[in-house]
Scaffold this motif. Structure first.
Motif, PDB file in Angstrom:
ATOM      1  N   UNK A  91       0.821  -1.220   0.000  1.00  0.00           N
ATOM      2  CA  UNK A  91       0.000   0.000   0.000  1.00  0.00           C
ATOM      3  C   UNK A  91       0.850   1.263   0.000  1.00  0.00           C
ATOM      4  N   UNK A  92       2.126   1.120   0.231  1.00  0.00           N
ATOM      5  CA  UNK A  92       3.065   2.236   0.136  1.00  0.00           C
ATOM      6  C   UNK A  92       3.801   2.182  -1.209  1.00  0.00           C
ATOM      7  N   UNK A  93       4.230   0.997  -1.601  1.00  0.00           N
ATOM      8  CA  UNK A  93       5.005   0.833  -2.830  1.00  0.00           C
ATOM      9  C   UNK A  93       4.169   1.086  -4.092  1.00  0.00           C
ATOM     10  N   UNK A  94       2.997   0.517  -4.172  1.00  0.00           N
ATOM     11  CA  UNK A  94       2.169   0.621  -5.380  1.00  0.00           C
ATOM     12  C   UNK A  94       1.747   2.067  -5.658  1.00  0.00           C
ATOM     13  N   UNK A  95       1.230   2.814  -4.686  1.00  0.00           N
ATOM     14  CA  UNK A  95       0.905   4.219  -4.980  1.00  0.00           C
ATOM     15  C   UNK A  95       2.123   5.048  -5.376  1.00  0.00           C
ATOM     16  N   UNK A 143      -2.921  15.521 -11.315  1.00  0.00           N
ATOM     17  CA  UNK A 143      -3.771  15.392 -10.127  1.00  0.00           C
ATOM     18  C   UNK A 143      -3.817  13.948  -9.631  1.00  0.00           C
ATOM     19  N   UNK A 144      -3.830  12.997 -10.564  1.00  0.00           N
ATOM     20  CA  UNK A 144      -3.807  11.585 -10.177  1.00  0.00           C
ATOM     21  C   UNK A 144      -2.517  11.226  -9.463  1.00  0.00           C
ATOM     22  N   UNK A 145      -1.383  11.711  -9.986  1.00  0.00           N
ATOM     23  CA  UNK A 145      -0.099  11.447  -9.324  1.00  0.00           C
ATOM     24  C   UNK A 145      -0.058  12.018  -7.927  1.00  0.00           C
ATOM     25  N   UNK A 146      -0.558  13.239  -7.776  1.00  0.00           N
ATOM     26  CA  UNK A 146      -0.610  13.856  -6.443  1.00  0.00           C
ATOM     27  C   UNK A 146      -1.488  13.033  -5.514  1.00  0.00           C
ATOM     28  N   UNK A 147      -2.618  12.582  -6.013  1.00  0.00           N
ATOM     29  CA  UNK A 147      -3.527  11.803  -5.179  1.00  0.00           C
ATOM     30  C   UNK A 147      -2.906  10.471  -4.761  1.00  0.00           C
ATOM     31  N   UNK A 148      -2.176   9.820  -5.667  1.00  0.00           N
ATOM     32  CA  UNK A 148      -1.512   8.560  -5.289  1.00  0.00           C
ATOM     33  C   UNK A 148      -0.410   8.802  -4.272  1.00  0.00           C
ATOM     34  N   UNK A 149       0.286   9.943  -4.358  1.00  0.00           N
ATOM     35  CA  UNK A 149       1.267  10.276  -3.320  1.00  0.00           C
ATOM     36  C   UNK A 149       0.576  10.478  -1.972  1.00  0.00           C
ATOM     37  N   UNK A 150      -0.594  11.085  -1.999  1.00  0.00           N
ATOM     38  CA  UNK A 150      -1.366  11.256  -0.752  1.00  0.00           C
ATOM     39  C   UNK A 150      -1.765   9.893  -0.191  1.00  0.00           C
ATOM     40  N   UNK A 152      -0.150   7.112  -0.599  1.00  0.00           N
ATOM     41  CA  UNK A 152       1.066   6.535  -0.039  1.00  0.00           C
ATOM     42  C   UNK A 152       1.339   7.151   1.339  1.00  0.00           C
ATOM     43  N   UNK A 153       1.221   8.469   1.423  1.00  0.00           N
ATOM     44  CA  UNK A 153       1.522   9.164   2.672  1.00  0.00           C
ATOM     45  C   UNK A 153       0.587   8.737   3.803  1.00  0.00           C
ATOM     46  N   UNK A 154      -0.689   8.582   3.499  1.00  0.00           N
ATOM     47  CA  UNK A 154      -1.631   8.184   4.556  1.00  0.00           C
ATOM     48  C   UNK A 154      -1.320   6.776   5.048  1.00  0.00           C
ATOM     49  N   UNK A 155      -0.784   5.930   4.180  1.00  0.00           N
ATOM     50  CA  UNK A 155      -0.395   4.588   4.608  1.00  0.00           C
ATOM     51  C   UNK A 155       0.912   4.592   5.385  1.00  0.00           C
ATOM     52  N   UNK A 156       1.763   5.574   5.140  1.00  0.00           N
ATOM     53  CA  UNK A 156       2.993   5.703   5.929  1.00  0.00           C
ATOM     54  C   UNK A 156       2.661   6.218   7.326  1.00  0.00           C
ATOM     55  N   UNK A 157       1.775   7.194   7.417  1.00  0.00           N
ATOM     56  CA  UNK A 157       1.492   7.827   8.709  1.00  0.00           C
ATOM     57  C   UNK A 157       0.528   7.026   9.578  1.00  0.00           C
ATOM     58  N   UNK A 158      -0.311   6.206   9.004  1.00  0.00           N
ATOM     59  CA  UNK A 158      -1.233   5.366   9.780  1.00  0.00           C
ATOM     60  C   UNK A 158      -0.736   3.929   9.768  1.00  0.00           C
ATOM     61  N   UNK A 159      -0.017   3.579  10.794  1.00  0.00           N
ATOM     62  CA  UNK A 159       0.655   2.274  10.834  1.00  0.00           C
ATOM     63  C   UNK A 159      -0.283   1.105  11.102  1.00  0.00           C
ATOM     64  N   UNK A 160      -1.433   1.343  11.714  1.00  0.00           N
ATOM     65  CA  UNK A 160      -2.297   0.247  12.135  1.00  0.00           C
ATOM     66  C   UNK A 160      -3.337  -0.162  11.109  1.00  0.00           C
TER      67      UNK A 160
END
Length: 184
Positions: A91-95, A143-150, A152-160
């Motif tokens: 969920x981090x790598x694919x986005x 916009x799609x690239x930005x959204x996929x980075x977001x 990725x980021x939400x999966x980095x910051x929410x570990x559970x």
């Protein structure tokens, strides 16, 4: 952070507006052309062109919206069977990979739009500048690239938890306690 959330909300509303009206325009043009041809034996020459423009707009502006809502196409057979840690890593790598590809596509499609602009081409029926049709392609990719980075980021910051979109949790992590005690 409040500024980013406000901008994100505005972008979401713009995307919803554009997508809604693009779908309505597609429906009106296709149905209107069929009715006109059946009733009057006449087909407006602009109908195909307007439909084409609306399809391009809906397709490329929909990339970001689908990524935001976790509704993008995914081949998830192995992902669904994977344990949490593997799904979290994916969920981090694919986005990240998807965002990188979308940014490259945005770059090359913007070069194409610039080339069309410089050529002075116009559409055949409406005789409007052809780059109006193509400008939505790099915007959608960006916009799609930005959204996929977001994503990725939400999966980095929410570990559970694993998120498919910025506000959509992975359906594999949904609580199945409500099914316990149910007998078939």
């Amino acid at each position: 952070m409040k500024v980013f959330k406000a901008v994100d909300k505005i972008i979401l509303k713009i995307e919803e507006f554009i997508l809604s009206y693009a779908v309505i325009i597609i429906a009106l043009m296709v149905v209107g052309k069929a009715l006109s041809r059946a009733l009057f034996s006449y087909s407006p020459p602009f109908a195909d062109e307007v439909s084409q423009i609306a399809i391009v707009v809906a397709t490329f502006m929909g990339i970001s919206y689908a990524a935001r809502k976790g509704r993008h196409i995914s081949m998830s057979a192995f992902y669904d069977l994977a344990p949490f840690k593997v799904r979290k890593f994916l969920s981090i790598l694919i986005p990240f990979g998807t965002a990188a590809v979308l940014f490259v596509l945005a770059y090359y499609s913007s070069l194409y739009v610039q080339d069309v602009y410089e050529s002075g081409r116009v559409t055949s029926a409406l005789e409007m500048p052809a780059y109006y049709l193509y400008i939505f392609i790099p915007i959608g990719f960006l916009l799609g690239g930005i959204q996929f980075l977001r994503n990725m980021w939400i999966n980095i910051t929410n570990r559970d938890e694993v998120y498919l979109g910025t506000d959509v949790k992975d359906y594999n992590d949904e609580d199945t306690n409500d099914l316990e005690g149910t007998h078939l």
